[in-house]
Motif scaffolding. Structure first.
Motif, PDB file in Angstrom:
ATOM      1  N   ARG A  69       0.829  -1.197   0.000  1.00 27.00           N
ATOM      2  CA  ARG A  69       0.000   0.000   0.000  1.00 27.00           C
ATOM      3  C   ARG A  69       0.866   1.250   0.000  1.00 27.00           C
ATOM      4  O   ARG A  69       1.942   1.283   0.598  1.00 27.00           O
ATOM      5  CB  ARG A  69      -0.919   0.035   1.228  1.00 27.00           C
ATOM      6  CG  ARG A  69      -2.007  -0.989   1.192  1.00 27.00           C
ATOM      7  CD  ARG A  69      -2.874  -0.904   2.416  1.00 27.00           C
ATOM      8  NE  ARG A  69      -3.661   0.327   2.466  1.00 27.00           N
ATOM      9  CZ  ARG A  69      -4.577   0.572   3.392  1.00 27.00           C
ATOM     10  NH1 ARG A  69      -4.793  -0.325   4.327  1.00 27.00           N
ATOM     11  NH2 ARG A  69      -5.249   1.706   3.386  1.00 27.00           N
ATOM     12  N   ASP A  70       0.366   2.262  -0.660  1.00 26.87           N
ATOM     13  CA  ASP A  70       0.937   3.604  -0.590  1.00 26.87           C
ATOM     14  C   ASP A  70      -0.113   4.465   0.086  1.00 26.87           C
ATOM     15  O   ASP A  70      -1.137   4.797  -0.516  1.00 26.87           O
ATOM     16  CB  ASP A  70       1.270   4.123  -1.999  1.00 26.87           C
ATOM     17  CG  ASP A  70       1.953   5.468  -1.966  1.00 26.87           C
ATOM     18  OD1 ASP A  70       1.621   6.291  -1.084  1.00 26.87           O
ATOM     19  OD2 ASP A  70       2.799   5.719  -2.827  1.00 26.87           O
ATOM     20  N   TYR A  71       0.141   4.832   1.345  1.00 29.16           N
ATOM     21  CA  TYR A  71      -0.882   5.532   2.110  1.00 29.16           C
ATOM     22  C   TYR A  71      -1.034   6.979   1.663  1.00 29.16           C
ATOM     23  O   TYR A  71      -2.116   7.555   1.790  1.00 29.16           O
ATOM     24  CB  TYR A  71      -0.557   5.433   3.595  1.00 29.16           C
ATOM     25  CG  TYR A  71      -0.697   4.037   4.104  1.00 29.16           C
ATOM     26  CD1 TYR A  71       0.380   3.154   4.105  1.00 29.16           C
ATOM     27  CD2 TYR A  71      -1.926   3.561   4.547  1.00 29.16           C
ATOM     28  CE1 TYR A  71       0.246   1.853   4.547  1.00 29.16           C
ATOM     29  CE2 TYR A  71      -2.071   2.254   4.991  1.00 29.16           C
ATOM     30  CZ  TYR A  71      -0.991   1.409   4.982  1.00 29.16           C
ATOM     31  OH  TYR A  71      -1.125   0.125   5.404  1.00 29.16           O
ATOM     32  N   ASP A  72       0.015   7.571   1.153  1.00 32.43           N
ATOM     33  CA  ASP A  72      -0.081   8.945   0.658  1.00 32.43           C
ATOM     34  C   ASP A  72      -0.975   9.012  -0.575  1.00 32.43           C
ATOM     35  O   ASP A  72      -1.775   9.945  -0.731  1.00 32.43           O
ATOM     36  CB  ASP A  72       1.305   9.498   0.339  1.00 32.43           C
ATOM     37  CG  ASP A  72       2.123   9.737   1.592  1.00 32.43           C
ATOM     38  OD1 ASP A  72       3.360   9.727   1.503  1.00 32.43           O
ATOM     39  OD2 ASP A  72       1.507   9.930   2.666  1.00 32.43           O
ATOM     40  N   LYS A  73      -0.826   8.024  -1.445  1.00 27.80           N
ATOM     41  CA  LYS A  73      -1.596   8.014  -2.687  1.00 27.80           C
ATOM     42  C   LYS A  73      -2.883   7.223  -2.564  1.00 27.80           C
ATOM     43  O   LYS A  73      -3.697   7.215  -3.482  1.00 27.80           O
ATOM     44  CB  LYS A  73      -0.738   7.430  -3.814  1.00 27.80           C
ATOM     45  CG  LYS A  73       0.507   8.256  -4.130  1.00 27.80           C
ATOM     46  CD  LYS A  73       1.294   7.618  -5.263  1.00 27.80           C
ATOM     47  CE  LYS A  73       2.535   8.442  -5.603  1.00 27.80           C
ATOM     48  NZ  LYS A  73       3.335   7.818  -6.692  1.00 27.80           N
ATOM     49  N   ASN A  74      -3.068   6.547  -1.436  1.00 30.86           N
ATOM     50  CA  ASN A  74      -4.250   5.722  -1.204  1.00 30.86           C
ATOM     51  C   ASN A  74      -4.408   4.672  -2.303  1.00 30.86           C
ATOM     52  O   ASN A  74      -5.476   4.540  -2.925  1.00 30.86           O
ATOM     53  CB  ASN A  74      -5.504   6.590  -1.117  1.00 30.86           C
ATOM     54  CG  ASN A  74      -6.500   6.040  -0.102  1.00 30.86           C
ATOM     55  OD1 ASN A  74      -6.200   5.116   0.652  1.00 30.86           O
ATOM     56  ND2 ASN A  74      -7.695   6.599  -0.100  1.00 30.86           N
ATOM     57  N   THR A  75      -3.320   3.963  -2.534  1.00 31.10           N
ATOM     58  CA  THR A  75      -3.324   2.924  -3.559  1.00 31.10           C
ATOM     59  C   THR A  75      -2.873   1.597  -2.972  1.00 31.10           C
ATOM     60  O   THR A  75      -2.231   1.545  -1.915  1.00 31.10           O
ATOM     61  CB  THR A  75      -2.397   3.292  -4.729  1.00 31.10           C
ATOM     62  OG1 THR A  75      -1.061   3.455  -4.226  1.00 31.10           O
ATOM     63  CG2 THR A  75      -2.825   4.595  -5.399  1.00 31.10           C
ATOM     64  N   VAL A  76      -3.202   0.542  -3.674  1.00 34.85           N
ATOM     65  CA  VAL A  76      -2.734  -0.786  -3.320  1.00 34.85           C
ATOM     66  C   VAL A  76      -2.285  -1.477  -4.601  1.00 34.85           C
ATOM     67  O   VAL A  76      -2.921  -1.319  -5.646  1.00 34.85           O
ATOM     68  CB  VAL A  76      -3.827  -1.609  -2.601  1.00 34.85           C
ATOM     69  CG1 VAL A  76      -5.049  -1.816  -3.484  1.00 34.85           C
ATOM     70  CG2 VAL A  76      -3.275  -2.934  -2.112  1.00 34.85           C
ATOM     71  N   THR A  77      -1.180  -2.194  -4.524  1.00 34.00           N
ATOM     72  CA  THR A  77      -0.674  -2.910  -5.687  1.00 34.00           C
ATOM     73  C   THR A  77      -0.527  -4.389  -5.358  1.00 34.00           C
ATOM     74  O   THR A  77      -0.387  -4.773  -4.192  1.00 34.00           O
ATOM     75  CB  THR A  77       0.679  -2.358  -6.162  1.00 34.00           C
ATOM     76  OG1 THR A  77       1.625  -2.497  -5.093  1.00 34.00           O
ATOM     77  CG2 THR A  77       0.574  -0.897  -6.546  1.00 34.00           C
ATOM     78  N   LEU A  78      -0.576  -5.188  -6.384  1.00 35.15           N
ATOM     79  CA  LEU A  78      -0.386  -6.630  -6.248  1.00 35.15           C
ATOM     80  C   LEU A  78       0.646  -7.052  -7.283  1.00 35.15           C
ATOM     81  O   LEU A  78       0.356  -7.048  -8.486  1.00 35.15           O
ATOM     82  CB  LEU A  78      -1.696  -7.378  -6.461  1.00 35.15           C
ATOM     83  CG  LEU A  78      -1.621  -8.887  -6.238  1.00 35.15           C
ATOM     84  CD1 LEU A  78      -1.377  -9.197  -4.755  1.00 35.15           C
ATOM     85  CD2 LEU A  78      -2.904  -9.575  -6.715  1.00 35.15           C
ATOM     86  N   GLN A  79       1.828  -7.376  -6.817  1.00 39.32           N
ATOM     87  CA  GLN A  79       2.871  -7.891  -7.688  1.00 39.32           C
ATOM     88  C   GLN A  79       2.739  -9.402  -7.738  1.00 39.32           C
ATOM     89  O   GLN A  79       2.816 -10.063  -6.709  1.00 39.32           O
ATOM     90  CB  GLN A  79       4.256  -7.498  -7.172  1.00 39.32           C
ATOM     91  CG  GLN A  79       5.391  -8.051  -7.991  1.00 39.32           C
ATOM     92  CD  GLN A  79       5.446  -7.460  -9.390  1.00 39.32           C
ATOM     93  OE1 GLN A  79       5.331  -6.259  -9.571  1.00 39.32           O
ATOM     94  NE2 GLN A  79       5.615  -8.327 -10.398  1.00 39.32           N
TER      95      GLN A  79
END
Length: 123
Positions: A69-79
């Motif tokens: 998660r990137d809390y600043d950008k409010n994103t979540v990624t799945l590698q």
């Protein structure tokens, strides 16, 4: 509102990265994660990242997938690495704004959903 991107077609053993961004109303997500649904099957938990920095994975993807998660950008990624044909499914990002039940893998406990993105792994 959650917006997913990524996905596509890859050969077995390959890698893909999915991303999901939350937009619109500003609120904190206790958990953001990913579910997937293959044809004729129920939607299943894949991975989630909670705001206490803990991450959880389905047994079938442990060691191959990484959620972050990137809390600043409010994103979540799945590698997704070492992909297998059985990973083929529509992948959905999801968000949970309530703290309980903690570490749940039940899709019914996630209130916010993005549109699905297709991941196809060829053998």
């Amino acid at each position: 509102q959650l917006q997913a991107s990524g996905g596509g077609v890859v050969q077995a053993g390959g890698s893909l990265k999915l991303s999901c961004a939350a937009s619109g109303r500003t609120f904190s997500m206790y958990a953001m994660g990913w579910f997937r649904q293959a044809p004729g099957k129920e939607r299943e938990f894949v991975a989630a990242a909670w705001s206490d920095a803990n991450t959880y994975y389905a047994d079938s993807v442990k060691g191959r997938f990484t959620v972050s998660r990137d809390y600043d950008k409010n994103t979540v990624t799945l590698q997704m690495n070492s992909l297998k044909p059985e990973d083929t499914a529509v992948y959905y990002c999801a968000g949970k704004s309530s703290r309980t039940p903690y570490a749940t893998k039940d899709p019914g406990q996630y209130a916010y959903w993005g549109q699905g993105t297709q991941v196809t792994v060829s053998s």
